[in-house]
Scaffold this active site. Sequence first.
Site, mmCIF file in Angstrom:
data_model
loop_
_atom_site.group_PDB
_atom_site.id
_atom_site.type_symbol
_atom_site.label_atom_id
_atom_site.label_comp_id
_atom_site.label_asym_id
_atom_site.label_seq_id
_atom_site.Cartn_x
_atom_site.Cartn_y
_atom_site.Cartn_z
ATOM 1 C CG ASP A 135 -2.306 0.488 0.909
ATOM 2 O OD1 ASP A 135 -2.418 1.356 0.032
ATOM 3 O OD2 ASP A 135 -3.266 0.014 1.547
ATOM 4 C CG ASP A 162 -9.415 1.875 -0.779
ATOM 5 O OD1 ASP A 162 -8.895 0.802 -1.123
ATOM 6 O OD2 ASP A 162 -8.859 2.687 -0.016
HETATM 7 C C1 GLA Z 1 -5.817 1.578 2.149
HETATM 8 C C2 GLA Z 1 -6.178 0.499 1.150
HETATM 9 C C3 GLA Z 1 -7.254 -0.382 1.707
HETATM 10 C C4 GLA Z 1 -6.771 -0.988 3.012
HETATM 11 C C5 GLA Z 1 -6.353 0.104 3.962
HETATM 12 C C6 GLA Z 1 -5.697 -0.452 5.201
HETATM 13 O O1 GLA Z 1 -6.860 2.476 2.314
HETATM 14 O O2 GLA Z 1 -6.551 1.068 -0.064
HETATM 15 O O3 GLA Z 1 -7.603 -1.387 0.795
HETATM 16 O O4 GLA Z 1 -5.703 -1.872 2.760
HETATM 17 O O5 GLA Z 1 -5.428 1.009 3.364
HETATM 18 O O6 GLA Z 1 -5.346 0.535 6.084
#
Ligand code: GLA
Length: 728
Positions: free
Chosen positions: A469, A533
């Site tokens: 990430d 997301d």
């Molecule tokens: C980001 C990612 C999510 C998740 C969160 C975890 O927002 O895009 O999919 O993994 O971090 O904190």
Amino acid sequence: MSDLVHLESDGVAVLIDASAPGLPRVLHWGAALGRRIGDDDGSTSAAADASAAAIVAAVDRQAAPGTLDAAWQLSLSPLEGDGWSGRPGLQVRVGGVLHHPRWAVQHSSATATRFEVVARDEASDLVLEFELSIEAGGVVAVDQRLRRDDTAGGETAGDAAPAIEVDWLEATLPVPSTTDRLLSFDGRWTREKRPVTTDMPAGSTVRQSRRGRPGHDAPTLFAALEAAPRWGDGRVWAAHVAWSSDASYRVDRVTDQATLIGGGELLRPGEVVLAPGDAYAAPRVLFAHSRAGLDGVADGFHTLLRSRPHHPTTPRPFVLNTWEAVYFDHDPARVLALAEQAAAVGVERFVLDDGWFLGRRDDTTSLGDWVVDRAVWPEGLGPLAARVHELGMQFGLWFEPEMVSRDSDVARAHPDWLLHDAGHLDHDPRLSWRTQFVLDLANPAAFDHVLGQVDALVADLGIDFIKWDHNRDLVESVHDGRPGVHGQTLATYRLMDELRRRHPSLEIESCSSGGARTDLGILEHTDRVWASDSNDPVERQDVQRWTGLLLPPELVGAHVGPATSHSSGRTTALSYRMATSLMGSAGLEWDILGCDEDELAAISRFTALYRELRPITHHGRVVHPDLRDPAWRVTGYVASDAAVFVVATVASLEDARAERLRLPGLDPDRTYRVRVRDEIGAAAHGWITPGWFAAGELELPGAVLAEVGLQLPTLWPEQAFVLHLEAR
Ligand code: GLA
């Protein structure tokens, strides 16, 4: 090498005129010509020269009224000195002052698909190494390197030599002046890749992203078109910068000269300074041309990606990711139960998301401490990883290796490892984002710290997959007194590569708060992207289809979320969510411990259907029938003897009787058995139920399916069905 270089492959041609002194110029980038021009056409060399001269004469121009006296020459990297009044192809400063290179070609060579030229600027000792090649799928790749010679010696070499700063080194190609539309992208968190089509802007236009990642609003590409974009027809010329941080996308429409599109890395002043012997390699810029609409552009990029030696060859596993199932609430017994349930419904890869490491109970702490939190996982993650493997699934784990929380052991021990501008009196990084900061990976000690911790866990737990990430923009990034985004980006690539070198079967997913880093630069080091997301299937229909302009579906994560989306509050049917997930690298982002028997049975049927159809959806050519009603979203995956079409709506239909669906891409001479695959459940529809749809099956020749089409049912809003075609 003849003066006219004709590169041609995969339906695309580039003609380069190298007859004049200075850098050569591009006469044509576009459709293939079908026959060789110049010295390879099998004719005598005199005839070849004549045909080359005829082409030059056909497109050459004289000075337009009210312009410079000399006929203007469009070089590979146009500069003011060429008479070009658009944005220069490169900008350098010597001793702080703008310098105008005069390139003298030192060497050039060509094959049927590749042209190389090396040119030197006497006054600055700069050498430009330029390479243009037609890659798989007809995608043209431009690689450029600017080197500062140190062989000259004397006054200009050594410590006394003035600094040479590179402001930019961009790649451009000409497009016809008939192009009158420009397509690029915009977006935001959970709504990535919103297409924006404008009239072709006049003059030089640059769109810059300065986020230290491409961003949710990344331009993604610049595409010049001769009419409003369509999937199935029209000529398109598109440029993409394969780079994972700051970039410039540009179009220059200069009325007395030409129209160019292209781009490059956005460098900040002082970011790249060349001492004698130093070189700057610009990121690769990719150019795709299509005579068959946007699907042709996508086909070029997909073919290119699928031809890479490191393109995933194993079937893309069905994933369960724990994020929306448990968030930070890590209860080992519950996570284990989730893994058991996942295996029971056919999940093939189980990914433990954020929340497992030292003190990470919410998003305010602990980034940079990549050690399992024994307070939450008293026995570590070993038992979970072992059980996941025992259940026949791969084990994945979430990391955010480029980031650091102030509240972490690593930041407490090494406050100087934060990437920020320490030149201010308070010596304090400004602007946290999700309460986190960036770790200066160009600092070898910080790099080794992360590499050591991540590597140890990958080895100990047998991690098969990292969800990597990157959840914030970079702001005022300074490394060793210089702007630091360029170095940080390269360090990130190095870190990924080193982990993959040590663990050859490790796969990495590029996530950046969803789809803020899905460029073809990061795909050189990763195996999949998390497109958004948002698990809202209505929004996903569009995020995925536009992400798919660059990336083939097997590289795009697409998961089924709960009935009511956590990011939009919209409630949708399970069949619709599954159909949308089937369109990518599928999975679940859902607490399936809360599912009832019917839902679990439906999920099991879905995972089986995904396994059955992925040889088609992950290898076929992606097509989008152009439909009139804006409510339809239809995507096809056409393999050699089978096809899958996912037919969906995102709103209520405008017409009482829906249009016919003509299926592109099929073999007109073969007969197809067409089936509605209702394993995911039947789609709700209204008053028109065509006979074939009610029967669930029919057989027709490809030509009829392509030209006559299938009468669509009047689907309700936010409904979908899956068509499976098998050639006889
Ligand atoms: C980001 C990612 C999510 C998740 C969160 C975890 O927002 O895009 O999919 O993994 O971090 O904190």
